[in-house]
Design an enzyme around this catalytic site. Structure first.
Site, PDB file in Angstrom:
ATOM      1  CE  LYS A  36      -3.883  -2.702  -0.087  1.00  0.00           C
ATOM      2  NZ  LYS A  36      -4.650  -2.756   1.367  1.00  0.00           N
ATOM      3  CD1 TRP A  67      11.618  -4.548   2.364  1.00  0.00           C
ATOM      4  CD2 TRP A  67      13.397  -6.471   1.965  1.00  0.00           C
ATOM      5  NE1 TRP A  67      11.431  -5.748   3.163  1.00  0.00           N
ATOM      6  CE2 TRP A  67      12.540  -6.708   2.871  1.00  0.00           C
ATOM      7  CE3 TRP A  67      13.995  -6.885   0.865  1.00  0.00           C
ATOM      8  CZ2 TRP A  67      13.157  -7.806   3.355  1.00  0.00           C
ATOM      9  CZ3 TRP A  67      14.609  -8.242   1.936  1.00  0.00           C
ATOM     10  CH2 TRP A  67      14.109  -8.782   2.528  1.00  0.00           C
ATOM     11  CG  ASN A  69      -4.763   1.423  -5.581  1.00  0.00           C
ATOM     12  OD1 ASN A  69      -4.584   0.514  -6.392  1.00  0.00           O
ATOM     13  ND2 ASN A  69      -5.287   0.946  -4.746  1.00  0.00           N
ATOM     14  CE  LYS A  82      -7.622  -0.340 -10.186  1.00  0.00           C
ATOM     15  NZ  LYS A  82      -6.261  -0.479 -10.318  1.00  0.00           N
ATOM     16  CG  ASN A  84      -8.470   2.228  -6.944  1.00  0.00           C
ATOM     17  OD1 ASN A  84      -8.870   1.681  -6.955  1.00  0.00           O
ATOM     18  ND2 ASN A  84      -7.414   2.610  -7.667  1.00  0.00           N
TER      19      ASN A  84
END
Length: 309
Positions: free
Chosen positions: A81, A91, A107, A186, A190
């Site tokens: 997220k 990382w 998103n 998109k 959302n």
């Protein structure tokens, strides 16, 4: 060991975030066997199972739990997220080199800017994810196709390289010459659908109610006006088209925000509805309904869902 060259067919790929999106990606890429896949996880995992309409795909998977042991790779697929991007920093900093491509399977919008502090000289590739994923267990996910394509990326060398990664898998990528417009399309889904399903604690069946559909249509009209002000080439009836896409999703599918609310996790509201409201302020577009939705979802994010939801 440095990343392999861009022309090498076999690539070394890290998947950060083994949830509903990352689990599907990691499992299907590992099953195809064309690349070397490593999952960056908190707890060890040995296998990933992906439930498809056509059947079950099971594949062994390599896992890494300690960022300090990571090395620069060819690709990093960031599937967390947006609000968890900073926690993925260790990382990213270890796995990104000048030849690394980082695909943001997240998103929202503005991924290149958001990832800049963590990836150094690596290339960031924003993507749009269309499929619906559901995490059933740490090593098991369900995949539902959300349309003709599973991803969209900007057409160009980096986008074409991303699409090539998924050859041999069921996942299909659209190369677009107008990525901004697709990103906004998109985002409309959302920014409206996700919080409505989270607030009502219902899966996509909630959008079949006439009263909810009317409210969503009004919210989408506001959001589409913002998108046009931001330069997206949205149709005059974009809100109605978006509502049709939303109701076409299987009723038993659930949004990521719905699953987060049920699990008591923070909601991704600021990266979605919050982003639309922020851009609206920049362009001086009034968004009273979206502001109300944002306020309610922020309040819901601060409190767990009732037990048994």
């Amino acid at each position: 060991m440095p990343p392999t060259t861009a022309n090498s067919e076999r690539q070394r790929i890290a998947v950060i975030g083994l949830g509903s999106i990352g689990g599907v990606v990691a499992g299907l890429l590992a099953a195809a066997g064309r690349h070397d896949i490593v999952a960056c996880v908190r707890r060890p995992i040995e296998q990933m199972t992906v439930e498809l309409t056509e059947g079950i795909v099971e594949s062994p998977i390599s896992a890494l739990t300690d960022p300090s042991r990571a090395q620069p790779l060819d690709w990093v697929l960031l599937c967390t997220k947006v609000q968890d991007t900073a926690s993925s920093g260790p990382w990213l900093q270890r796995m990104c080199g000048p030849a690394t491509r980082v695909a943001a399977l997240q998103n929202g919008i503005g991924h290149a800017e958001g990832l800049a502090p963590f990836v150094g000289d690596a290339t960031v590739i924003p993507t749009i994810v269309y499929y619906n994923g559901e995490r059933l267990a740490p090593d098991r996910v369900r995949y539902r196709r959300g349309g003709e394509h599973d991803f969209a990326v900007a057409d160009g060398a980096d986008g074409q390289a991303f699409a090539a990664l998924f050859e041999g898998t069921p996942l299909r990528t659209l190369l677009s010459g107008d990525f901004k417009t697709l990103s906004w399309r998109k985002l409309l889904i959302n920014a409206v659908g996700n919080p409505v399903s989270a607030l009502t604690l219902q899966r996509n069946t909630v959008f079949l109610r006439d009263d909810v559909a009317a409210l969503c249509l009004a919210l989408l009209e506001e959001a589409a006006t913002v998108g046009r002000a931001d330069g997206a080439r949205l149709a005059a009836d974009e809100a109605a088209q978006t509502m049709a896409r939303l109701t076409a999703i299987p009723p038993d599918a659930g949004s990521s925000m719905y699953f987060d609310r049920v699990a008591g996790r923070p909601l991704e509201i600021d990266a979605l509805t919050g982003a639309v409201v922020e851009i609206a302020e920049r362009h001086r577009v009034p968004t009273p309904l979206l502001r109300m939705l944002l306020t309610l979802a922020r309040a819901a994010s601060a409190s767990p869902a009732p037990k048994g939801s």
